[in-house]
Structure formats: C-alpha cells, structure tokens
Enzyme design. Structure first.
Site, PDB file in Angstrom:
ATOM      1  CB  VAL A   1      -9.160   7.725  -0.835  1.00 47.15           C
ATOM      2  CG1 VAL A   1      -9.646   7.233   0.513  1.00 47.15           C
ATOM      3  CG2 VAL A   1      -9.531   6.724  -1.945  1.00 47.15           C
TER       4      VAL A   1
ATOM      5  CE1 TYR B   1       0.317   8.042  -6.835  1.00 44.89           C
ATOM      6  CE2 TYR B   1      -1.609   8.374  -8.235  1.00 44.89           C
ATOM      7  CZ  TYR B   1      -1.034   7.884  -7.068  1.00 44.89           C
ATOM      8  OH  TYR B   1      -1.818   7.235  -6.140  1.00 44.89           O
TER       9      TYR B   1
ATOM     10  CB  SER C   1      -3.869   5.143  -8.397  1.00 38.34           C
ATOM     11  OG  SER C   1      -4.480   6.358  -8.754  1.00 38.34           O
TER      12      SER C   1
ATOM     13  CG  ASN D   1      -1.494   1.332   1.543  1.00 36.49           C
ATOM     14  OD1 ASN D   1      -2.429   1.785   0.894  1.00 36.49           O
ATOM     15  ND2 ASN D   1      -0.922   2.014   2.543  1.00 36.49           N
TER      16      ASN D   1
HETATM   17  N1  LIG Z   1      -5.523   8.972  -1.213  1.00 36.14           N
HETATM   18  C1  LIG Z   1      -5.838   8.824  -2.482  1.00 36.14           C
HETATM   19  O1  LIG Z   1      -6.575   9.623  -3.062  1.00 36.14           O
HETATM   20  C2  LIG Z   1      -5.305   7.653  -3.260  1.00 36.14           C
HETATM   21  C3  LIG Z   1      -5.935   7.331  -4.478  1.00 36.14           C
HETATM   22  C4  LIG Z   1      -5.480   6.246  -5.217  1.00 36.14           C
HETATM   23  C5  LIG Z   1      -4.414   5.499  -4.749  1.00 36.14           C
HETATM   24  N2  LIG Z   1      -3.820   5.832  -3.565  1.00 36.14           N
HETATM   25  C6  LIG Z   1      -2.702   5.012  -3.148  1.00 36.14           C
HETATM   26  O2  LIG Z   1      -3.009   4.429  -1.900  1.00 36.14           O
HETATM   27  C7  LIG Z   1      -1.816   4.252  -1.154  1.00 36.14           C
HETATM   28  C8  LIG Z   1      -1.981   4.863   0.219  1.00 36.14           C
HETATM   29  O3  LIG Z   1      -2.309   6.216   0.059  1.00 36.14           O
HETATM   30  P1  LIG Z   1      -2.815   7.128   1.265  1.00 36.14           P
HETATM   31  O4  LIG Z   1      -3.644   8.183   0.650  1.00 36.14           O
HETATM   32  O5  LIG Z   1      -3.363   6.313   2.348  1.00 36.14           O
HETATM   33  O6  LIG Z   1      -1.397   7.776   1.686  1.00 36.14           O
HETATM   34  P2  LIG Z   1      -0.836   8.377   3.050  1.00 36.14           P
HETATM   35  O7  LIG Z   1       0.156   9.405   2.645  1.00 36.14           O
HETATM   36  O8  LIG Z   1      -1.944   8.754   3.983  1.00 36.14           O
HETATM   37  O9  LIG Z   1      -0.073   7.106   3.688  1.00 36.14           O
HETATM   38  C9  LIG Z   1       1.031   6.527   3.058  1.00 36.14           C
HETATM   39  C10 LIG Z   1       1.907   5.889   4.123  1.00 36.14           C
HETATM   40  O10 LIG Z   1       3.022   5.271   3.453  1.00 36.14           O
HETATM   41  C11 LIG Z   1       4.187   5.517   4.214  1.00 36.14           C
HETATM   42  N3  LIG Z   1       5.366   5.424   3.355  1.00 36.14           N
HETATM   43  C12 LIG Z   1       5.740   6.304   2.380  1.00 36.14           C
HETATM   44  N4  LIG Z   1       6.902   5.925   1.841  1.00 36.14           N
HETATM   45  C13 LIG Z   1       7.282   4.790   2.484  1.00 36.14           C
HETATM   46  C14 LIG Z   1       8.418   3.944   2.390  1.00 36.14           C
HETATM   47  N5  LIG Z   1       9.401   4.198   1.518  1.00 36.14           N
HETATM   48  N6  LIG Z   1       8.484   2.858   3.189  1.00 36.14           N
HETATM   49  C15 LIG Z   1       7.501   2.602   4.090  1.00 36.14           C
HETATM   50  N7  LIG Z   1       6.409   3.381   4.239  1.00 36.14           N
HETATM   51  C16 LIG Z   1       6.317   4.472   3.456  1.00 36.14           C
HETATM   52  C17 LIG Z   1       3.978   6.906   4.794  1.00 36.14           C
HETATM   53  O11 LIG Z   1       4.806   7.154   5.932  1.00 36.14           O
HETATM   54  C18 LIG Z   1       2.493   6.878   5.137  1.00 36.14           C
HETATM   55  O12 LIG Z   1       2.285   6.437   6.455  1.00 36.14           O
HETATM   56  C19 LIG Z   1      -0.687   4.860  -1.991  1.00 36.14           C
HETATM   57  O13 LIG Z   1      -0.037   3.845  -2.718  1.00 36.14           O
HETATM   58  C20 LIG Z   1      -1.418   5.793  -2.926  1.00 36.14           C
HETATM   59  O14 LIG Z   1      -0.715   5.986  -4.134  1.00 36.14           O
HETATM   60  C21 LIG Z   1      -4.244   6.883  -2.815  1.00 36.14           C
END
Ligand SMILES: NC(=O)c1ccc[n+]([C@@H]2O[C@H](COP(=O)([O-])OP(=O)(O)OC[C@H]3O[C@@H](n4cnc5c(N)ncnc54)[C@H](O)[C@@H]3O)[C@@H](O)[C@H]2O)c1
Length: 249
Positions: free
Chosen positions: A181, A149, A136, A85
């Site tokens: 999200v 991205y 995504s 994730n």
């Molecule tokens: N929020 C959105 O709109 C959305 C939409 C589509 C996809 N996503 C994907 O969902 C996933 C989670 O997104 P989110 O919105 O919950 O993000 P977020 O920023 O709230 O959480 C991401 C977490 O990943 C951790 N992280 C980052 N780099 C890291 C590394 N190198 N090693 C270990 N941990 C690491 C961060 O510390 C953080 O706790 C991501 O892959 C993102 O691309 C998010």
C-alpha cells in the site's frame, strides 16, 4: 433504513494512527461519527491530525511499553473499537536478520498488539466492542526476504483467530491482510534499501500485485470501517486479504 457504516457515539483507538493506513482509518472513522484516539509515537503528526478531525485526540504512547499502555487506558472513559495498526517492517532473509532486529520486530508488531489487546479486552467486553488487527499478505504467504516481518504478521493473524475462539460472543475480532500500500512505510523502504533505483523497484512492487498497482490507504481504511461497523455484526475471527489479487494465485 439507516445509513450503513456509521460509528456515531463510538470511541475508537487506532494505533499508528498518525501515518499511512492508520491515518486514513482515523479520517474515515471520524467522518463516520466516531471519537478517535490517535495513538502514536510521532507526536507532531498525531497532534496535527487530531486538530483536523472533529472529536479526535492524540495520545502519545509507545505500544511496546506496558506502563505507557496502562496509562493510556487509564485515560479512556470507554472503548468500542480498537484498531491494532502500528507496525514496522524489515527486509532480510534469515541469514541477513540479526536476533536484535527479529526481537525488535516482534516487540512492536506482536507484543504491541498483545499489550494493547490485553488492556482493551475488559472494556471491549463491557461495550460489546470490536477489534480490527492489521496483518499483511506476509502473514498469509511467504514474501521473499521478509523473514521476521512474515513471522510477526502470521502471529497477528493467529492472535485474531485465537481471540475469536475464546470470546465468541463478547466482542468481535477480525484481521485485514493488505498487499503493498502507498504509505510512508513503503517510501521509507525504497529510501533505505533502493535509494538509487527507486522507480525501478516501485514498478516491480506494482507488478507484484496482479492488478498492477499499489493499494491506497483509503481502500484499507474502508474495509476497517466495514469491520468496525454494525453491518459486520456476523463477521468474526475472519481474515480479509486486500491485495489486488496477490494471494489469489
Ligand atoms: N504499507 C504497506 O504496504 C503495508 C502492507 C501490509 C501491511 N501493512 C501494515 O499496516 C500497518 C500500517 O502500515 P503503514 O504502511 O501505514 O505504516 P506507516 O509507517 O505509514 O505508519 C505506521 C505508524 O505507526 C507508528 N508506530 C510505529 N511504532 C510504534 C509504536 N511502538 N507505538 C506506537 N506507534 C508506533 C509510526 O509512528 C507511524 O505513524 C503496519 O502494521 C504494517 O505492517 C502495511
């Protein structure tokens, strides 16, 4: 008939488990009976969450570091579920994207998934386990000014399908493609790129999804729970959009 969507006696690793979608996934998995390993670079948030969830522990690990990933797996007795994730975002068309930023995104969003998956596969073969990859909508369709991205999330999607072809019976691997999200990821984007017009851009983000709102981390976590559970035993190599209708058009 037993209660569906249970993960009793399963060990689940969730990368980026300290925030947003990953955090809700840890909460939902723990409530379903799993022992969750919260893998993150944010030590304080990971420890705080681990203290709240029965059977959970925090593992501070940068998924881009081969040594850190190897160390993490040396401490895991068994593994049933891996949720890839952790991910980072970047705004910019190709002209606005530096090589350094492009490579940074690939290191976290693609190499991180590669390293975690490569380390997990031998154990997942033994446990007949499950991988859930978080891609995504940007892995399915072009999103304006998200050149790097989209490229990384397309890679995550294809890594999912390709793995399912090499390991059709050994373990299951599926992919979730969320729309926008409500998480700190989006808040960080608004703060960084639209500090003085946050509410205007927030409305635009809502409108971009035909359903008229952002997704909730819990809605994504529940799909991850389904895919990790025995109820999804026939689901393999599949990609699920969960985006309020964004990619229907
Ligand atoms: N929020 C959105 O709109 C959305 C939409 C589509 C996809 N996503 C994907 O969902 C996933 C989670 O997104 P989110 O919105 O919950 O993000 P977020 O920023 O709230 O959480 C991401 C977490 O990943 C951790 N992280 C980052 N780099 C890291 C590394 N190198 N090693 C270990 N941990 C690491 C961060 O510390 C953080 O706790 C991501 O892959 C993102 O691309 C998010």
């Amino acid at each position: 008939m037993s209660t569906p969507f249970r993960l009793d006696n399963k060990v689940a690793v969730v990368t980026g488990g300290a925030s947003g979608i990953g955090e809700q996934t840890c909460r939902v998995f723990a409530a379903a009976g799993a022992s969750v390993v919260i893998v993150d670079v944010n030590e304080s948030s990971a420890q705080r969450l681990a203290a709240e969830l029965p059977g959970a522990r925090a593992a501070i690990c940068d998924i881009t570091s081969p040594d850190a990933v190897q160390l993490l797996f040396s401490t895991l007795g068994r593994l049933d579920i891996l949720v890839n994730n952790a991910g980072i975002g970047l705004v910019g068309n190709i002209e606005e994207t530096s090589l350094e930023d492009f490579q940074r995104l690939f290191r976290v969003n693609v190499e991180g998934v590669f390293l975690m998956t490569k380390a997990a596969v031998p154990t997942l073969i033994q446990s007949h386990g499950v991988i859930v990859n978080i891609s995504s909508v940007g892995g399915l369709v072009g999103v304006k000014r998200r050149h790097a991205y989209c490229a990384t999330k397309g890679a995550v999607l294809m890594m999912t399908r390709q793995l399912a072809v090499d390991y059709p019976t050994e373990f299951r691997v599926n992919c979730i493609a969320p729309g926008t999200v409500e998480t700190p990821f989006v808040e960080g984007y608004l703060e960084k790129y639209h500090k003085h017009e946050k509410e205007k851009v927030r409305l635009e983000l809502n409108a971009r999804q035909p359903i008229g709102r952002l997704g909730k981390p819990l809605e994504i976590a529940h799909l991850a729970l389904y895919l990790a559970s025995e109820e999804a035993a026939f689901v393999n190599g599949a990609v699920f959009s969960i985006d309020g209708g964004w990619t229907a058009a």
